[in-house]
Scaffold this motif. Structure first.
Motif, PDB file in Angstrom:
ATOM      1  N   PRO A   1      14.081  10.975  11.092  1.00 55.45           N
ATOM      2  CA  PRO A   1      13.223  11.434  12.192  1.00 55.45           C
ATOM      3  C   PRO A   1      11.733  11.385  11.854  1.00 55.45           C
ATOM      4  CG  PRO A   1      14.141  13.309  11.053  1.00 55.45           C
ATOM      5  CD  PRO A   1      14.726  12.086  10.407  1.00 55.45           C
ATOM      6  N   ILE A   2      11.210  10.177  11.648  1.00 57.84           N
ATOM      7  CA  ILE A   2       9.779  10.050  11.373  1.00 57.84           C
ATOM      8  C   ILE A   2       9.119   9.194  12.448  1.00 57.84           C
ATOM      9  CG2 ILE A   2      10.004  10.358   8.883  1.00 57.84           C
ATOM     10  CD1 ILE A   2       9.604   7.314   8.645  1.00 57.84           C
ATOM     11  N   ASP A   3       7.847   9.452  12.673  1.00 55.08           N
ATOM     12  CA  ASP A   3       7.072   8.732  13.674  1.00 55.08           C
ATOM     13  C   ASP A   3       6.029   7.827  13.023  1.00 55.08           C
ATOM     14  OD1 ASP A   3       4.294   9.342  15.618  1.00 55.08           O
ATOM     15  OD2 ASP A   3       6.028   8.280  16.405  1.00 55.08           O
ATOM     16  N   ALA A   4       5.655   8.107  11.772  1.00 51.69           N
ATOM     17  CA  ALA A   4       4.620   7.320  11.108  1.00 51.69           C
ATOM     18  C   ALA A   4       4.948   7.175   9.629  1.00 51.69           C
ATOM     19  CB  ALA A   4       3.263   7.991  11.278  1.00 51.69           C
ATOM     20  N   MET A   5       4.672   5.965   9.094  1.00 45.23           N
ATOM     21  CA  MET A   5       4.985   5.659   7.703  1.00 45.23           C
ATOM     22  C   MET A   5       3.836   4.867   7.090  1.00 45.23           C
ATOM     23  SD  MET A   5       7.605   5.949   5.669  1.00 45.23           S
ATOM     24  CE  MET A   5       8.328   5.267   4.235  1.00 45.23           C
ATOM     25  N   ILE A   6       3.405   5.269   5.911  1.00 43.39           N
ATOM     26  CA  ILE A   6       2.389   4.499   5.194  1.00 43.39           C
ATOM     27  C   ILE A   6       3.067   3.252   4.645  1.00 43.39           C
ATOM     28  CG2 ILE A   6       0.840   4.471   3.195  1.00 43.39           C
ATOM     29  CD1 ILE A   6       0.489   7.514   3.695  1.00 43.39           C
ATOM     30  N   VAL A   7       2.525   2.087   4.986  1.00 43.35           N
ATOM     31  CA  VAL A   7       3.132   0.819   4.565  1.00 43.35           C
ATOM     32  C   VAL A   7       2.242   0.034   3.602  1.00 43.35           C
ATOM     33  CG1 VAL A   7       4.612   0.623   6.592  1.00 43.35           C
ATOM     34  CG2 VAL A   7       2.334  -0.401   6.632  1.00 43.35           C
ATOM     35  N   GLY A   8       1.037   0.511   3.357  1.00 41.05           N
ATOM     36  CA  GLY A   8       0.154  -0.183   2.417  1.00 41.05           C
ATOM     37  C   GLY A   8      -1.028   0.663   2.017  1.00 41.05           C
ATOM     38  N   ILE A   9      -1.490   0.445   0.784  1.00 33.99           N
ATOM     39  CA  ILE A   9      -2.727   1.058   0.299  1.00 33.99           C
ATOM     40  C   ILE A   9      -3.771  -0.057   0.290  1.00 33.99           C
ATOM     41  CG2 ILE A   9      -3.882   2.198  -1.628  1.00 33.99           C
ATOM     42  CD1 ILE A   9      -1.106   3.326  -2.421  1.00 33.99           C
ATOM     43  N   VAL A  10      -4.894   0.172   0.965  1.00 36.57           N
ATOM     44  CA  VAL A  10      -5.916  -0.863   1.143  1.00 36.57           C
ATOM     45  C   VAL A  10      -6.840  -0.917  -0.073  1.00 36.57           C
ATOM     46  CG1 VAL A  10      -7.871  -1.602   2.572  1.00 36.57           C
ATOM     47  CG2 VAL A  10      -5.836  -0.586   3.646  1.00 36.57           C
ATOM     48  N   ASP A  11      -6.929  -2.106  -0.666  1.00 36.57           N
ATOM     49  CA  ASP A  11      -7.877  -2.322  -1.760  1.00 36.57           C
ATOM     50  C   ASP A  11      -9.243  -2.708  -1.203  1.00 36.57           C
ATOM     51  OD1 ASP A  11      -6.027  -1.884  -3.906  1.00 36.57           O
ATOM     52  OD2 ASP A  11      -5.153  -3.824  -3.411  1.00 36.57           O
ATOM     53  N   SER A  12      -9.252  -3.598  -0.211  1.00 38.67           N
ATOM     54  CA  SER A  12     -10.491  -4.005   0.450  1.00 38.67           C
ATOM     55  C   SER A  12     -10.133  -4.698   1.755  1.00 38.67           C
ATOM     56  CB  SER A  12     -11.303  -4.956  -0.445  1.00 38.67           C
ATOM     57  OG  SER A  12     -10.604  -6.164  -0.649  1.00 38.67           O
ATOM     58  N   PHE A  13     -11.145  -4.930   2.599  1.00 41.28           N
ATOM     59  CA  PHE A  13     -10.945  -5.666   3.839  1.00 41.28           C
ATOM     60  C   PHE A  13     -12.256  -6.331   4.209  1.00 41.28           C
ATOM     61  CE2 PHE A  13     -12.124  -1.416   5.236  1.00 41.28           C
ATOM     62  CZ  PHE A  13     -13.125  -1.676   6.158  1.00 41.28           C
ATOM     63  N   GLU A  14     -12.165  -7.310   5.092  1.00 40.70           N
ATOM     64  CA  GLU A  14     -13.347  -8.002   5.580  1.00 40.70           C
ATOM     65  C   GLU A  14     -13.191  -8.221   7.075  1.00 40.70           C
ATOM     66  OE1 GLU A  14     -15.356 -12.395   5.160  1.00 40.70           O
ATOM     67  OE2 GLU A  14     -14.296 -11.567   3.442  1.00 40.70           O
TER      68      GLU A  14
END
Length: 100
Positions: A73-86
C-alpha cells in the motif's frame, strides 16, 4: 515521476504487511532551479537516500509495480538518487509556457 529533495524521515513502528524494512522519507518536490514545487509527500525508499539528497520519485501504481511478489500500500517510491542534471534554458522556457 518528479524531482525532489529529501527533507526528513518518518518512523513508524507499526506498518501494513509488505512494508517491513521500507524506509519512509519526506520529499519536497523541486523544480530544476532549486525552488519548491508543491506540497511535501512521504515516499518509500529501498535504495538508501538520505536527508539533503536530490531524488527521483515515482508515484501511483507504477510505484507499486516495483514489488512483483506482493501488493504493497504505497503511493510513492524513490527510484533514483540524482548525482547531477542538465536542463537547457530553451527547454525550461518551453516547459513553463506549456504550464500556463
Amino acid at each position: 515521476m518528479f524531482y525532489g529533495k529529501v527533507i526528513g524521515s518518518v518512523w513508524a513502528t507499526q506498518k501494513e504487511t509488505g512494508m517491513d524494512n521500507l524506509k519512509l522519507l519526506v520529499i519536497q518536490p523541486m523544480d530544476f532551479n532549486g525552488n519548491e514545487a508543491g506540497t511535501p509527500i512521504i515516499a518509500a525508499d529501498r535504495i538508501g537516500a538520505g536527508v539533503g539528497e536530490r531524488v527521483i520519485v515515482s508515484r501511483g501504481s507504477p510505484a507499486r509495480t516495483l514489488f512483483t511478489d506482493k501488493m504493497v500500500p504505497i503511493d510513492a517510491m524513490i527510484v533514483g538518487i540524482v548525482d547531477s542534471f542538465e536542463v537547457t534554458k530553451e527547454a525550461e522556457e518551453e516547459a513553463w509556457k506549456s504550464r500556463r
